[in-house]
Write an enzyme that holds these catalytic residues in place. Structure first.
Site, mmCIF file in Angstrom:
data_model
loop_
_atom_site.group_PDB
_atom_site.id
_atom_site.type_symbol
_atom_site.label_atom_id
_atom_site.label_comp_id
_atom_site.label_asym_id
_atom_site.label_seq_id
_atom_site.Cartn_x
_atom_site.Cartn_y
_atom_site.Cartn_z
ATOM 1 N N ASP A 19 -5.002 -3.472 -18.653
ATOM 2 C CA ASP A 19 -3.927 -2.487 -18.880
ATOM 3 C C ASP A 19 -4.026 -1.797 -20.239
ATOM 4 O OD1 ASP A 19 -2.885 -3.258 -16.396
ATOM 5 O OD2 ASP A 19 -1.572 -4.773 -17.295
ATOM 6 N N GLY B 104 0.785 -1.228 0.000
ATOM 7 C CA GLY B 104 0.000 0.000 0.000
ATOM 8 C C GLY B 104 0.815 1.276 0.000
ATOM 9 N N LEU C 64 -11.077 -7.048 -12.003
ATOM 10 C CA LEU C 64 -12.490 -6.735 -11.764
ATOM 11 C C LEU C 64 -13.330 -7.288 -12.915
ATOM 12 C CD1 LEU C 64 -11.888 -3.043 -10.698
ATOM 13 C CD2 LEU C 64 -12.625 -4.898 -9.182
ATOM 14 N N SER D 39 2.782 3.943 -15.537
ATOM 15 C CA SER D 39 1.704 4.613 -16.275
ATOM 16 C C SER D 39 0.438 4.610 -15.429
ATOM 17 C CB SER D 39 1.391 3.858 -17.575
ATOM 18 O OG SER D 39 2.550 3.676 -18.352
ATOM 19 N N MET E 66 -4.554 -6.776 -6.618
ATOM 20 C CA MET E 66 -4.162 -7.915 -7.446
ATOM 21 C C MET E 66 -5.347 -8.795 -7.854
ATOM 22 S SD MET E 66 -1.106 -7.170 -7.802
ATOM 23 C CE MET E 66 -0.387 -8.587 -8.613
HETATM 24 C C1 GRF Z 1 2.955 -0.826 -7.904
HETATM 25 O O1 GRF Z 1 4.214 -1.074 -8.432
HETATM 26 C C2 GRF Z 1 1.965 -0.638 -9.004
HETATM 27 O O2 GRF Z 1 2.524 -0.178 -10.188
HETATM 28 C C3 GRF Z 1 1.410 -2.013 -9.209
HETATM 29 O O3 GRF Z 1 1.402 -2.602 -7.937
HETATM 30 C C4 GRF Z 1 2.400 -2.024 -7.123
HETATM 31 C C5 GRF Z 1 1.773 -1.645 -5.829
HETATM 32 O O4 GRF Z 1 2.719 -1.335 -4.850
HETATM 33 N N1 GRF Z 1 0.111 -1.949 -9.833
HETATM 34 P P1 GRF Z 1 2.265 -0.714 -3.450
HETATM 35 O O5 GRF Z 1 1.364 -1.730 -2.762
HETATM 36 O O6 GRF Z 1 1.574 0.555 -3.705
HETATM 37 O O7 GRF Z 1 3.546 -0.549 -2.688
#
Ligand code: GRF
Length: 194
Positions: free
Chosen positions: A147, A15, A95, A138, A92
């Site tokens: 994506d 996070g 949706l 991005s 992760m």
């Molecule tokens: C980030 O690198 C983002 O680009 C990807 O997931 C990661 C999240 O990292 N979608 P965090 O939990 O915000 O540290």
């Protein structure tokens, strides 16, 4: 002064991007407010950061639930918090198409590559293996195709000679923390004005 746009953040892990978004929102001149941080992982570290700032949290494990049922629980929390925008920050889970369509134009994500390059996973290893001079991140609008939505903003990070996926991931993460709050603020402000 009118209320700032209300955003919810979905996380699954550490996070750190959520924290960057949240801390930026606490400044007087911020353009949005964080009304909810929600996760599919009960012990996601970021939840504690949100609670420490007095932000409402919601947890619903995806385990033992269909994608639709899990999405429905998460969506009920969004609606309960009167969310206007959903910001994904290391969430992760994919949706469901129906969910994304209902929130069309109101879900943003950050992806650790210079899209359209390297959609999906292992973006840093792929960029290094390809001999790219730069990697990056991005911010894009979420559409049913993974994506693939409109790219709103990007940050570039030089790939150094001795780079490993781990060292690159670390520097891209720092770039993300600068990029994401600004991109979210620009997006919600532009939509408010239109
Ligand atoms: C980030 O690198 C983002 O680009 C990807 O997931 C990661 C999240 O990292 N979608 P965090 O939990 O915000 O540290």
């Amino acid at each position: 002064m009118a209320e700032k746009p209300r955003i919810a953040i979905f996380i699954s892990g550490s996070g750190t991007n959520m924290a960057a978004l949240l801390y930026a929102s606490l400044l007087d001149n911020s353009h949005y407010q964080v009304v909810l941080v929600a996760s599919n992982i009960p012990d996601a570290a970021g939840l504690e950061i949100a609670r420490a700032e007095g932000v409402e949290t919601f947890v619903h494990s995806h385990k033992g639930h269909s994608r639709e049922a899990h999405d429905a629980a998460m969506e009920a929390a969004l609606i309960g918090a009167e969310t206007e925008y959903l910001v994904l920050a290391g969430y992760m889970r994919i949706l469901s198409d129906e969910f994304v369509r209902r929130w069309e134009g109101r879900i943003l994500n950050i992806h650790p590559s210079l899209l359209p390059k390297y959609k999906g996973l292992d973006t840093f290893a792929r960029a290094i293996a390809a001999g790219d001079s730069h990697a990056g991140a991005s911010v894009h609008v979420v559409t049913p195709e993974l994506d693939a939505g409109e790219v709103l903003a990007q940050a570039r990070v030089t790939i150094r000679g001795s780079e490993t996926p781990g060292s690159l991931a670390e520097r891209v993460k720092y770039a993300e923390h600068q990029l994401y709050p600004r991109a979210v603020a620009d997006y919600v402000s532009a939509r408010k004005a239109s």
